[in-house]
Design an enzyme around this catalytic site. Structure first.
Site, PDB file in Angstrom:
ATOM      1  N   ARG A  11       0.907  -1.487  -0.107  1.00  0.00           N
ATOM      2  CA  ARG A  11      -0.477   0.224  -0.015  1.00  0.00           C
ATOM      3  C   ARG A  11       1.248   1.340   0.010  1.00  0.00           C
ATOM      4  O   ARG A  11       0.979   2.358  -0.685  1.00  0.00           O
ATOM      5  CB  ARG A  11      -0.588   0.386   1.086  1.00  0.00           C
ATOM      6  CG  ARG A  11      -2.564  -0.675   0.511  1.00  0.00           C
ATOM      7  CD  ARG A  11      -2.753  -1.454   2.327  1.00  0.00           C
ATOM      8  NE  ARG A  11      -1.468  -2.761   2.543  1.00  0.00           N
ATOM      9  CZ  ARG A  11      -1.731  -3.786   2.313  1.00  0.00           C
ATOM     10  NH1 ARG A  11      -3.044  -4.355   1.564  1.00  0.00           N
ATOM     11  NH2 ARG A  11      -0.892  -4.750   2.266  1.00  0.00           N
ATOM     12  N   THR A  12       2.225   1.198   0.693  1.00  0.00           N
ATOM     13  CA  THR A  12       2.476   1.955   1.147  1.00  0.00           C
ATOM     14  C   THR A  12       3.514   3.180  -0.119  1.00  0.00           C
ATOM     15  O   THR A  12       3.544   3.563  -0.728  1.00  0.00           O
ATOM     16  CB  THR A  12       3.599   2.745   2.497  1.00  0.00           C
ATOM     17  OG1 THR A  12       2.675   1.904   3.388  1.00  0.00           O
ATOM     18  CG2 THR A  12       4.322   3.860   2.392  1.00  0.00           C
ATOM     19  N   LYS A  17      25.180  -5.544  -0.305  1.00  0.00           N
ATOM     20  CA  LYS A  17      26.472  -5.728  -0.659  1.00  0.00           C
ATOM     21  C   LYS A  17      27.302  -4.725   0.951  1.00  0.00           C
ATOM     22  O   LYS A  17      28.410  -4.680   1.242  1.00  0.00           O
ATOM     23  CB  LYS A  17      27.153  -5.626  -1.732  1.00  0.00           C
ATOM     24  CG  LYS A  17      27.074  -6.020  -2.477  1.00  0.00           C
ATOM     25  CD  LYS A  17      27.925  -4.889  -3.578  1.00  0.00           C
ATOM     26  CE  LYS A  17      26.871  -5.315  -5.397  1.00  0.00           C
ATOM     27  NZ  LYS A  17      27.339  -5.258  -6.441  1.00  0.00           N
ATOM     28  N   ARG A  29      11.310   3.598   3.472  1.00  0.00           N
ATOM     29  CA  ARG A  29      10.690   2.502   4.174  1.00  0.00           C
ATOM     30  C   ARG A  29      11.893   1.939   4.860  1.00  0.00           C
ATOM     31  O   ARG A  29      12.876   1.255   4.011  1.00  0.00           O
ATOM     32  CB  ARG A  29      10.134   1.712   4.266  1.00  0.00           C
ATOM     33  CG  ARG A  29       9.264   0.614   5.243  1.00  0.00           C
ATOM     34  CD  ARG A  29       8.421  -0.226   4.812  1.00  0.00           C
ATOM     35  NE  ARG A  29       6.929   0.559   4.891  1.00  0.00           N
ATOM     36  CZ  ARG A  29       5.522  -0.128   4.878  1.00  0.00           C
ATOM     37  NH1 ARG A  29       5.433  -0.876   5.106  1.00  0.00           N
ATOM     38  NH2 ARG A  29       5.182   0.833   5.204  1.00  0.00           N
ATOM     39  N   HIS A  88       5.064   6.055  11.538  1.00  0.00           N
ATOM     40  CA  HIS A  88       4.400   5.561  10.360  1.00  0.00           C
ATOM     41  C   HIS A  88       3.662   6.755   9.605  1.00  0.00           C
ATOM     42  O   HIS A  88       2.436   6.400   9.841  1.00  0.00           O
ATOM     43  CB  HIS A  88       3.664   4.047   9.655  1.00  0.00           C
ATOM     44  CG  HIS A  88       3.317   4.263   8.778  1.00  0.00           C
ATOM     45  ND1 HIS A  88       3.481   5.139   7.834  1.00  0.00           N
ATOM     46  CD2 HIS A  88       2.846   2.710   8.074  1.00  0.00           C
ATOM     47  CE1 HIS A  88       3.746   3.675   6.279  1.00  0.00           C
ATOM     48  NE2 HIS A  88       3.430   2.687   6.797  1.00  0.00           N
TER      49      HIS A  88
HETATM   50  N1   CP Z   1      -0.563   0.166   5.544  1.00  0.00           N
HETATM   51  C1   CP Z   1       1.094  -0.639   4.774  1.00  0.00           C
HETATM   52  O1   CP Z   1       1.488   0.466   5.765  1.00  0.00           O
HETATM   53  O2   CP Z   1       0.976  -1.483   4.511  1.00  0.00           O
HETATM   54  P1   CP Z   1       1.863  -1.759   3.084  1.00  0.00           P
HETATM   55  O3   CP Z   1       2.751  -2.637   4.371  1.00  0.00           O
HETATM   56  O4   CP Z   1       1.246  -2.206   2.684  1.00  0.00           O
HETATM   57  O5   CP Z   1       2.684  -0.203   2.809  1.00  0.00           O
END
Ligand code: CP
Length: 482
Positions: A56-57, A85, A107, A135
């Protein structure tokens, strides 16, 4: 107007209620007039740096950038990159900047990684999840969804269910709701996955009402039911995970309250099934719409931080100033007068560090990094008028600098420094700086500044009275128990 150009999106704590409402207004505009903005980021390069899996993100940020006409530069750890590496995160980021990144969305499994990226780069950084820490873009889309479904963000009761210990979406959303009025929380989790105490302390400080329970049935009368996945990947002990992985499974029989809105940041785990698929068709289920809202919220954020939306005013973060020392000068004449009255006055030149906590002088001397040829005299557990006992450290022929005096303050906050030269004595109490850089190590296992990760991140703590707060993972240490 609210300044957003070049602003990093790192923690929801950095945003005021006014900021949040502004972002949500722009997200709504994006949702309803998407086509109007299709060239907004023409010429920009949005770089997606994903060291952890994401559907999603990653894809909603990708779609948001594409909807705004940006070039997209994707970097996936698992996709044959050289991070495997042994390349540091900062090297990787600097390369991506050289290849044209104008906004970086990251991320990474280590806490504080997005903050580190923001420290390294001079382009805006968007935190798409830093380990179990935060988040914030998920939080903004959660708020957008709740506002859309309930028509308000004040006066709501919210139940969080599942992994409240490692769940970064939970941490960020709880923190966000503290900016709104009359909110109440119910926290439902197994005992081993309770909400971290630093968040509960903050709720207590703000006098926000919450209850903790292990029973899902005690949380189904709220306005919002925020389900989460029990995250196998965050457990050190797999047996512990097995014990709790099926702790909760939401079914239609739990949802007798027609007004409750069921949310989930997703993914849900098909082997633990915290929301049974039979809930999907119910009017209370909002989680698929919640994921869609991520596109509009991320369009708003990309437009704002690139400076293409809003009034383009540059965001200027508050700067923490170093702690200042105030010296009182005593001339020779006075010194003569006091001669023989006190040990410090025996010195012709050097530094006398007085009123040290008992049994700290030897440790402090070792930490000061004095030149080898400097002679010291240490007095331990001396009787004192000010405090019953004290240590005294006399450093002959050498005057401590500001950083060394701050190190003394770390271990003995009531110490007095006497800088002695031929004709004057300059006396001051030690003061801690507002920021401690490189002096105290963060030993939280998943903090990016923990040296065991070899990311070469200099430790940095913000000083808040007796507490030191890690700039990266938010961990608090209390002065005196370092
Ligand atoms: N909600 C969320 O962070 O989903 P993903 O891990 O799929 O990005």
């Amino acid at each position: 107007m609210i300044a957003f150009k070049n602003r990093d999106i790192i923690s929801i704590k950095d945003f005021s209620r006014q900021d949040v409402e502004y972002i949500l207004r722009i997200a709504k505009e994006m949702e309803h007039n998407k086509a109007k903005y299709k060239e907004l980021l023409k010429g920009d390069v949005v770089t997606l740096v994903f060291f952890e899996s994401s559907t999603r993100t990653r894809l909603s940020t990708y779609m948001a950038a594409q909807n705004l006409g940006a070039t997209i530069q994707p970097f996936l750890y698992s996709d044959g990159t050289s991070a495997i590496k042994g390349e540091t995160l900062s090297d990787t980021l600097m390369m991506l900047k050289k290849y044209g990144a104008t906004v970086v969305a990251i991320r990474h499994p280590l806490e504080g990684s997005a903050q580190w990226a923001a420290d390294v780069l001079d382009v805006p950084v968007v935190n798409c999840g830093d380990g179990a820490h935060e988040h914030p873009t998920q939080t903004l889309l959660d708020l957008y969804t709740i506002n859309k479904e309930k028509g308000k963000l004040d006066g709501l009761s919210i139940t969080f269910v599942g992994d409240l210990k490692y769940g970064r979406t939970v941490h960020s959303l709880v923190l966000a709701f503290t900016k709104f009025e009359n909110v109440e929380f119910v926290f439902v989790s197994p005992n081993v996955l309770k909400l971290p105490s630093y968040i509960k302390e903050m709720l207590d400080e703000k006098k926000i009402v919450y209850t903790e329970t292990e029973k899902l049935e005690e949380g189904v009368d709220s306005d919002v039911l925020y389900m989460t996945r029990i995250q196998e990947e965050r457990f050190g002990d797999k047996a512990e995970y097995e014990h709790v992985r099926k702790a909760y499974s939401l079914k239609p029989e739990h949802l007798l309250n027609p007004n409750i809105k069921v949310m989930h940041p997703l993914p849900r785990n098909k082997r633990a099934i915290e929301i049974d698929p039979s809930v999907d068709a119910l009017p209370q289920a909002c989680y698929m719409g919640q994921a869609e809202n991520g596109v509009y919220v991320r369009m708003a954020l990309l437009g704002l931080v690139s400076g293409k939306l809003g009034d383009g005013e540059e965001y200027k973060p508050k700067v923490n100033v170093e702690g200042e020392f105030e010296f009182k000068e005593i001339k020779w004449k006075d010194r003569e007068r006091k001669k023989g009255g006190y040990l410090v006055w025996e010195m012709e030149s050097g530094t006398a560090v007085d009123h040290l906590k008992p049994n700290t002088a030897t440790k402090i001397k070792d930490l000061l990094g004095l030149p080898e040829n400097v002679t010291c005299t240490i007095g331990v557990n001396l009787p004192s008028g000010k405090q019953s006992y004290k240590d005294l450290l006399k450093i002959w022929g050498y005057q401590l600098n500001q950083e060394q005096m701050q190190k003394v303050a770390l271990f003995s906050p009531n110490a007095t420094i006497n800088l002695i030269s031929e004709d004057v004595l300059r006396k001051t109490k030690v003061v801690l700086p507002k920021v401690l850089t490189g002096m105290v190590v963060c030993d939280k296992p998943h903090c990016i500044s923990n040296p065991k990760h070899y990311e070469f991140v200099p430790s940095k703590f913000m000083v808040d009275g007796e507490r030191f707060i890690c700039h990266y993972c938010g961990r608090k240490k209390v002065n005196g128990v370092l």
